[in-house]
Design a protein around this motif. Structure first.
Motif: not given
Length: 217
Positions: A71-73, A100, A103, A105, A133, A167, A172
């Protein structure tokens, strides 16, 4: 929720892993998520094999799947030749091109001198933007002299808070079903942005509607 942390440090321990751990902790203070750390130095041989054979070995396949499902990077690299390391870039070269998309980041880098502090802007941000991303506004660079400095701690806290916010399920849910990459672009031929705050949601106004409103005014 799942948070994946990528560390491209080559030594153990490494300043790159230290920065990655601190960014992870700052994020988890504000969001309830399961965190997984991927040390790229442990996957170096598998990454090279993937380039040669076209098939990822089991450990690398698991890491790639984890990134795609996150869900997150958080992605942190040491600076080599004024850019990200070859190992760091190689991992994202073998990642699926759509993994990605949209997503959030958080990018970070470590180096021996503050002269490389713009590596997050001229190297990391373009890389992840190319992968579609959602690169967060705050990137964190840590030079050798930054450790223990209050300014670094503040940047880490701000960056972790941003990632947690993007996230969060509430953030969202607030956004309508639109393409995230298009929504965060400065302007496009198809629309104009009227909101960029994730808490408010993204609103894209069609260009023709915008033009008609200007003509009427």
């Amino acid at each position: 929720m799942k948070l994946v942390v990528i560390s491209a440090g080559l030594s153990s321990p490494s300043s790159t892993r230290l920065l990655a751990d601190r960014l992870e902790a700052a994020t988890l203070e504000h969001v309830d998520a399961e965190a997984q750390v991927i040390e790229l130095r442990e996957l170096a041989t598998e990454i090279a094999q993937h380039f040669v054979t076209g098939f990822p070995p089991a450990r690398l396949a698991a890491a790639l799947d984890a990134v795609a499902a996150a869900d997150g990077l958080i992605a942190v690299t040491p600076v080599f030749a004024a850019s990200y390391s070859g190992l760091f870039k190689s991992f994202f070269d073998v990642l699926d091109k759509d993994a990605l998309t949209g997503k959030p980041v958080l990018v970070g880098a470590t180096g021996g001198t503050a002269r490389h502090s713009l590596v997050t802007e001229h190297a990391l941000r373009p890389l992840f933007s190319h992968l579609r991303a959602l690169v967060l506004p705050t990137a964190v660079y840590a030079a050798s002299e930054d450790w223990g400095d209050e300014g670094l701690a503040q940047r880490i806290t701000r960056a972790g808070t941003e990632l947690a916010r993007f996230m969060a399920p509430a953030s969202r849910a607030a956004a309508p079903d639109v393409d995230t990459t298009a929504a965060i672009a400065p302007r496009s031929l198809t629309g104009a942005i009227t909101s960029v705050d994730p808490a408010d949601g993204f609103e894209v106004v069609p260009f023709a509607q915008r033009l008609a409103a200007l003509a009427a005014g």
